[in-house]
Design a protein around this motif. Structure first.
Motif, PDB file in Angstrom:
ATOM      1  N   SER A 277      -5.296 -13.020 -10.311  1.00 37.38           N
ATOM      2  CA  SER A 277      -4.265 -12.740  -9.318  1.00 37.38           C
ATOM      3  C   SER A 277      -3.021 -13.574  -9.583  1.00 37.38           C
ATOM      4  N   PHE A 278      -1.871 -13.044  -9.170  1.00 41.71           N
ATOM      5  CA  PHE A 278      -0.621 -13.794  -9.162  1.00 41.71           C
ATOM      6  C   PHE A 278      -0.296 -14.124  -7.698  1.00 41.71           C
ATOM      7  N   PRO A 279      -0.604 -15.346  -7.233  1.00 43.92           N
ATOM      8  CA  PRO A 279      -0.227 -15.690  -5.854  1.00 43.92           C
ATOM      9  C   PRO A 279       1.294 -15.700  -5.703  1.00 43.92           C
ATOM     10  N   ALA A 280       1.767 -15.306  -4.519  1.00 41.56           N
ATOM     11  CA  ALA A 280       3.212 -15.337  -4.272  1.00 41.56           C
ATOM     12  C   ALA A 280       3.730 -16.766  -4.310  1.00 41.56           C
ATOM     13  N   LYS A 281       2.965 -17.673  -3.758  1.00 37.71           N
ATOM     14  CA  LYS A 281       3.299 -19.104  -3.828  1.00 37.71           C
ATOM     15  C   LYS A 281       2.010 -19.869  -4.046  1.00 37.71           C
TER      16      LYS A 281
ATOM     17  N   LYS B  66      -7.058 -12.476   3.869  1.00 32.34           N
ATOM     18  CA  LYS B  66      -5.925 -11.585   4.153  1.00 32.34           C
ATOM     19  C   LYS B  66      -4.590 -12.263   3.821  1.00 32.34           C
ATOM     20  N   ILE B  67      -4.562 -12.873   2.636  1.00 37.16           N
ATOM     21  CA  ILE B  67      -3.343 -13.484   2.098  1.00 37.16           C
ATOM     22  C   ILE B  67      -2.960 -12.665   0.864  1.00 37.16           C
ATOM     23  N   PRO B  68      -2.026 -11.739   0.993  1.00 37.98           N
ATOM     24  CA  PRO B  68      -1.729 -10.845  -0.135  1.00 37.98           C
ATOM     25  C   PRO B  68      -1.242 -11.602  -1.359  1.00 37.98           C
TER      26      PRO B  68
ATOM     27  N   SER C 130      -7.014  -1.215  -8.688  1.00 38.19           N
ATOM     28  CA  SER C 130      -6.922  -2.679  -8.679  1.00 38.19           C
ATOM     29  C   SER C 130      -7.749  -3.152  -7.501  1.00 38.19           C
ATOM     30  N   SER C 131      -7.780  -4.459  -7.274  1.00 32.65           N
ATOM     31  CA  SER C 131      -8.565  -4.972  -6.146  1.00 32.65           C
ATOM     32  C   SER C 131      -7.944  -4.595  -4.804  1.00 32.65           C
ATOM     33  N   THR C 132      -6.668  -4.216  -4.821  1.00 28.74           N
ATOM     34  CA  THR C 132      -6.008  -3.807  -3.564  1.00 28.74           C
ATOM     35  C   THR C 132      -5.611  -2.338  -3.549  1.00 28.74           C
ATOM     36  N   ASP C 133      -5.524  -1.718  -4.716  1.00 29.48           N
ATOM     37  CA  ASP C 133      -5.177  -0.291  -4.786  1.00 29.48           C
ATOM     38  C   ASP C 133      -6.474   0.519  -4.756  1.00 29.48           C
ATOM     39  N   ILE C 134      -7.033   0.648  -3.566  1.00 33.55           N
ATOM     40  CA  ILE C 134      -8.335   1.307  -3.402  1.00 33.55           C
ATOM     41  C   ILE C 134      -8.118   2.807  -3.224  1.00 33.55           C
TER      42      ILE C 134
END
Length: 737
Positions: free
Chosen positions: A563-567, A605-607, A724-728
Motif C-alpha cells: 500500500s501507499f499510505p497518504a501520510k 477504515k483509513i484509506p 485491488s484490495s479496494t476495487d472490489i
C-alpha cells in the motif's frame, strides 16, 4: 581456478589421501544421505568444526584432505555481486565479473506472475553458476511493515500469501543450476535502523500469520537449501542463534534439512551458536561492510572457541554432527554436484527475461486526462508530440550502484533516457532538474542550494517550450533512501523533488511522473499530476522496459505489492508511539499486530492513497458476477468460485484477479479481508475468460495463541473478488459449518 572441485580432488590425490576404492561420498550416483554419512565418518573433529565458519569474506572451508571443496557465496538477490577480495571488503577489480542486473524483487512481486519468478530464478541461477558460486544470498522475503525500511526494495511486499507464491518458483529454478538459494533475512528484519541489536517483540499470531509464511513456503514448497539468519533479536535472543525460530520452527516444525548461515557478523555467542541451530558463521568481527579487525577466521565463535567447548564437554557432540551433516549435504548439492548444468552470463535470453519482468512489474498508478473529455497522456503518441522533455537525475543515474550488498557491476545498463530516445529519437531533450549526489554507502552528498535552484530553473524554462514533460524521479540507492544499513529519514521525496514537480506542473500540464523506488512515497501533489508510473529499480534493461510501457508497446499489467499510505501516520507500524517504530534503540513492539498494510487500512477504515493490488491498464476489464459452488462449506470440503472476466477495451492486456476472504465474526480480531488467491490472465480485445478459484479450509484458518495451532472457527464468511484490495468487483457469502 575454474573448477574448484577438480582442483581439490587432484590435490587430495597428489597427497595420497584417496584410496583405490572410491569413497561413497565421492560417488554422486549414491544417495546424498549415504554420502553425508560416509564423509562424516572419515572426518576429524577439527575438520568438522572448520566447516562451520568462514575462511574468507565469501567462502567457507571444505575438507582438502578428503577432496571436499569449499563453499563460495555471493550477494544477490537481483544479480551476482562483483568479486570481493579474499580478506577485505574491496572489489577485486576483475575484468570478467560483469553481470545482468535483474529488476529488484519489489518489481518481481508487482508482476503477480509466478512464471516471471521462475524465469528470474533460472536466469540468475545460470549467472551464479557461470561465476562458480555455490550459494546465492537471496531471495529476500521479509514483510514490508513500514515504508521507512531502507531495504524494502529487496523484498516482496506486505502480504505473506503473495510473497509465498512468488518466492517458490525463484528458488526452485535457481537451485536447478546447482546453486543454493539462501532465503533471507530470517526473521523479522523489517528495518535497518539498529538492525544489529533491536529486540523485536510481537504476538504469536503476527509471527505465524504475517512474518513466517513466506519463509515456510520457501522451505516446504521451494525446497530451499539454505537460510540466512537476520541481525536483530527476537524476544531477547539474536535471530542467528535463536532457539524458537531455528530449532523449534525451522528445523523442528518445518523439517528443514539445509544450512542456517549467519548474516555477515550476525553471531554473538559461541554457546548459543552451538546449541540454537546455527550452522555456518560468516563475517564476524566486522560490521558487515566496511571495517576490518585483527581477529582471524579461527577466532570466530564457531571456530576454535567452539572446538574447545566440544573437547571440554560444555556442548554436546551431537551439535557438531548435525552442523557438519547439514554443511556436507549443502556441498554435495552444490559444489560437488557434477550433474549441474553449465552457466551463462549476460545472454540475450537473460536480457529478455529482465526486460519482460520489468514490463510486467511496472505499475500505472494514475492516468487521467489533462482536459475534460480529453485523452490520457499515456501511452505517449509519437505523432502527437514534437518536443518531449525528460527531466530527472534518475533518468540517467546508474541505479545498480549503491544500496549496500545489492550493488551490482553490470555489463550493460539502459537508462530511462536512452530507452526513450531509442523510441522517440531527437524529439527527446533532457534536463537534470535535481541533483542527488554521488552513489555512496554510509553517507550522502549535500548538494548546495545554488545548484538545486539552478537545475530547477533550467528544467522549468525548458518545460515551458515542451509539448510533454516526463519527470523520472523517486529515490535512489544512497544512504537513508533505498539502501542497506539505514532507514529513510523522510516519507516525502528527497532532493527538492516536490518543489520541482509543482514548478513543472505550473508551466506545463502535460506532466508524466515516473517514480523509480522500492518504497512508497508521500505525494502532496498527487491531484495535480495527471499521469504517475511506479517504475521500481528495473536493472540492466530498465530503460527499455520503461519505454515499452510509456510508448504503449507493452500494456502495463503490474499491481502494487504494498500500500501507499497518504501520510506516514496512516501506516499501521507508524500509527503508534516510537516503541512500535523504530523502537527505543533497544526494544521494539509490533503494536499493529496482524494488521499490516492493507489489513490495517481496510480494518481501521483509513484509506490508502494507492491500495495494495492497485494497477491500471490501457484497456478496461469487465468482471461478471462471481458464483460459488455452494452456499455452505464444511471443515473437510473445498469451495470453488468462478468469475467471467472480459477485455472491454480496444487493446490486448493482462489483468490480475484477486480473491480475498473476510470472516464476519470471530473470537479474535481478524482483518476485514485477506488475500487468499490470485491469477494473472491475458485477454485480447473483446475476449472473455472464466477464472476459477478453489477455496480450502486452510484459507479460513487463523493462528490460535491459546492452542498454539492453526484453527478453523465455523461461521459466516465473505469472498471478495477484486482488481485491488479496494476495487472490489463482486462478493459471495458462504457459511463454514
Amino acid at each position: 581456478m575454474k573448477n574448484k572441485f577438480l582442483a581439490t580432488l587432484l590435490f587430495a590425490c597428489s597427497m595420497g589421501t584417496l584410496s583405490a576404492q572410491t569413497p561413497v561420498y565421492l560417488d554422486d550416483s549414491q544417495p546424498v544421505e549415504a554420502r553425508v554419512k560416509d564423509a562424516l565418518s572419515r572426518m576429524t573433529l577439527e575438520e568438522k568444526v572448520a566447516l562451520c565458519h568462514a575462511q574468507s569474506k565469501f567462502s567457507s572451508a571444505g575438507v582438502p584432505r578428503l577432496g571436499i571443496p569449499e563453499l563460495w557465496m555471493s550477494d544477490g538477490p537481483h544479480g551476482v555481486r562483483a568479486e570481493i577480495n579474499w580478506n577485505d571488503w574491496g572489489y577485486a577489480n576483475w575484468t570478467n565479473d560483469s553481470i545482468t542486473a535483474f529488476p529488484a524483487l519489489t518489481c518481481l512481486a508487482a508482476t503477480w506472475n509466478p512464471e516471471m519468478s521462475a524465469r528470474y530464478g533460472k536466469a540468475i541461477g545460470e549467472e551464479a553458476r557461470y561465476r562458480e558460486k555455490d550459494v546465492l544470498l537471496g531471495p529476500g522475503v521479509n514483510i514490508y511493515r513500514t515504508p521507512m525500511n531502507g531495504r524494502n526494495f529487496e523484498y516482496m511486499g506486505e502480504d505473506p500469501y503473495l510473497a509465498s507464491i512468488m518466492c517458490v518458483p525463484y528458488i526452485q529454478e535457481l537451485q536447478k543450476n546447482g546453486v543454493a538459494a539462501c532465503v533471507k533475512h530470517y526473521a523479522l528484519n523489517n528495518q535497518e535502523l539498529w538492525r544489529g541489536h533491536i529486540d523485536v517483540n510481537l504476538s504469536d499470531r503476527a509471527l505465524y500469520e504475517i512474518y513466517l509464511p513466506a519463509f515456510k513456503a520457501a522451505v516446504e514448497q521451494g525446497g530451499a537449501w539454505s537460510i540466512m539468519g537476520s541481525y536483530n533479536k527476537i524476544r531477547g535472543q539474536h535471530a542467528c542463534h535463536n532457539d524458537l525460530i531455528l530449532n523449534k520452527i525451522l528445523k523442528g516444525d518445518w523439517k528443514f534439512d539445509g544450512c542456517v548461515i549467519t548474516d555477515w557478523g550476525g553471531a554473538h555467542d559461541t554457546y548459543e551458536a552451538a546449541v540454537n541451530g546455527l550452522d555456518i558463521e560468516m563475517g564476524s568481527y566486522t560490521n558487515g561492510l566496511t571495517s576490518e579487525s585483527a581477529f582471524t577466521y579461527n577466532d570466530y565463535y564457531l571456530a576454535h572457541p567452539y572446538l574447545a567447548m566440544l573437547k571440554e564437554g560444555k556442548v554436546p557432540m551431537s551439535t557438531i554432527e548435525d552442523k557438519a551433516s547439514r554443511i556436507l549435504r549443502l556441498i554435495f548439492r552444490t559444489a560437488m554436484n557434477r550433474q549441474k548444468p553449465y552457466g551463462a552470463v549476460c545472454t540475450d535470453e537473460h536480457y529478455a527475461a529482465a526486460r519482460e519482468i520489468g514490463n510486467e512489474g511496472i505499475v500505472l498508478l494514475k492516468n487521467t486526462p489533462v482536459v475534460k473529455k480529453g485523452a490520457p497522456l499515456l501511452p505517449i503518441d509519437a505523432a502527437k508530440y514534437q518536443n518531449i522533455l525528460v527531466v530527472g537525475d534518475n533518468a540517467v543515474r546508474l541505479l545498480n550502484q549503491g544500496g549496500g550488498s545489492s550493488e551490482l557491476k553490470v555489463k550493460d545498463m539502459v537508462s530511462p533516457l536512452d530507452g526513450l530516445r531509442a523510441v522517440y529519437g531527437d524529439k527527446v531533450q533532457y534536463a537534470k532538474g535535481y541533483a542527488a549526489g554521488r552513489p555512496m554507502y554510509g553517507r550522502a552528498d549535500e548538494v548546495p542550494q545554488t545548484v538545486v535552484d539552478s537545475l530547477r530553473a533550467e528544467a522549468v524554462e525548458m518545460a515551458k517550450k515542451a509539448d510533454l514533460v516526463v519527470l523520472v524521479g523517486g529515490l535512489n540507492k544512497n544512504h537513508f533512501q533505498d539502501c542497506e544499513g539505514g532507514d529513510r529519514l523522510q516519507y516525502g521525496l528527497p532532493f527538492g523533488q516536490n518543489e520541482l514537480i509543482e514548478a513543472l506542473q505550473g508551466v506545463n500540464k502535460n506532466l508524466v511522473l515516473v517514480l523509480l523506488s522500492g518504497n512508497a512515497v508521500e505525494m502532496p501533489w498527487v491531484a495535480k499530476v495527471p499521469a504517475i508510473v511506479q517504475g521500481w529499480y528495473l536493472g540492466s534493461m530498465g530503460g527499455k522496459s520503461l519505454a515499452d510501457v510509456l510508448s504503449g508497446a507493452v500494456n502495463p499489467s503490474g499491481k502494487l505489492p504494498f500500500s501507499f499510505p497518504a501520510k506516514l501516520a496512516d501506516c499501521g507500524a507508524n500509527a503508534f508511539d516510537a516503541l512500535s517504530y523504530p523502537g527505543d534503540s533497544i526494544k521494539q513492539v509490533y503494536k499493529e499486530d496482524v494488521l499490516v498494510g492493507y489489513r490495517w487500512h481496510d480494518t481501521k477504515k483509513i484509506p490508502a492513497l494507492f491500495s495494495f493490488g492497485h494497477g491500471l491498464s490501457y484497456t478496461t476489464f469487465a468482471y461478471g458476477k462471481p458464483v460459488a459452488s455452494a452456499k455452505t462449506m464444511t471443515t473437510d470440503e473445498m469451495l470453488t468460485v468462478t468469475i467471467p472476466v472480459k477485455n472491454a477495451g480496444s487493446v490486448a492486456g493482462k489483468e490480475i484477479i484477486q480473491l480475498y476472504v473476510g470472516d464476519e465474526k470471530c473470537s479474535v480480531l481478524r482483518p476485514a479481508k485477506e488475500l487468499k488467491h490470485f491469477t494473472k490472465i491475458a485477454l485480447e480485445p473483446g475476449e472473455e475468460k472464466t477464472v476459477t478459484f478453489t477455496l480450502t479450509p486452510d484459507d479460513l484458518k487463523f493462528y490460535d495463541e491459546t492452542a498454539s495451532a492453526w484453527t478453523l472457527e465455523p461461521g459466516k464468511f465473505k469472498i471478495y473478488i477484486g482488481a485491488s484490495s479496494t476495487d472490489i468487483r463482486g462478493m459471495v457469502p458462504f457459511e463454514l459449518k
